[in-house]
Motif scaffolding. Structure first.
Motif: not given
Length: 241
Positions: A71-72, A95-100
């Motif tokens: 997944a992106d 190592g990829k974008p995180i939405v918290c």
């Protein structure tokens, strides 16, 4: 390794790797155990976070699942108060974008503002708040951070959505169960060009419906460790039993 689940699951879908990718994209990991459906990459418009166009989000805080899917981005939400240690660990690890996740029914007010500020400082791509989160608290967060603010919604009532937009929400995440695609369509009609992402459901058909209704990105729930181990152990029993 590709895991073939003994389930009616879109995670069974295997991506075809072109000759071009095999020869010229060696710096990118493309062979993951859990592969996202091709339809998402082909049909979704995507959401731009951290200057990256993101089309698929894995709904998980499990590090093994994060490591073994393609997944992106990651949607890191859990039914407990937000934790700085979890936020920092996931951002450093993924190592990829995180939405918290920073707030919802349990966490609000000053605590949510503090978590949002911390998430931004730690390098999050965005923050997300759950359905009960109040607009007054969204406004407080908006005053303190520049990150995208995503709000989970389960209805398309105009005044409800308009209030969140006015408070500072920049993306709606629709999680309406069987009504998800209908809600996405209604939001897209009422607020043209406002970014919407949607929970994908359990089938390719539900993912397709959400994309057709206007969802720019899809949130995918991974199989449980129990289901993954059941598949592996069934294979081992047949092979070595």
């Amino acid at each position: 390794m590709q895991i073939n689940l003994n389930l009616d699951s879109f995670w069974e879908s295997k991506k075809k790797v072109s000759l071009w990718e095999r020869l010229f994209r060696r710096n990118k990991t493309i062979n993951k155990a859990l592969t996202t459906p091709e339809i998402i990459g082909k049909k979704c418009q995507g959401l731009v976070l951290q200057n990256q166009n993101l089309k698929s989000f894995l709904f998980s805080t499990d590090m093994a699942l994060i490591e073994n899917n393609d997944a992106d981005a990651i949607l890191a939400v859990y039914p407990f108060p937000p934790s700085p240690k979890i936020i920092k660990t996931l951002i450093d690890f993924a190592g990829k974008p995180i939405v918290c996740g920073v707030g919802g029914g349990q966490t609000k007010g000053k605590k949510s503002v503090e978590m949002a500020i911390y998430a931004e400082e730690a390098g999050a791509a965005g923050i997300i708040v759950n359905i009960p989160f109040e607009n007054k608290d969204i406004k407080k967060i908006r005053e303190k951070i520049s990150l995208p603010i995503i709000a989970t919604v389960t209805s398309s009532y105009y005044n409800f959505l308009k209030g969140k937009i006015d408070a500072g929400v920049t993306v709606f995440h629709v999680s309406g169960g069987a009504n998800t695609s209908k809600i996405v369509k209604e939001i897209s009609d009422k607020f043209p060009n406002f970014p919407v992402m949607a929970t994908g459901g359990k089938s390719l058909e539900s993912i397709q419906e959400s994309i057709n209704s206007g969802s720019r990105a899809i949130v995918l729930s991974p199989p449980s460790n129990k289901d993954l181990f059941k598949t592996v152990m069934d294979k081992y029993r047949k092979t070595f039993g």
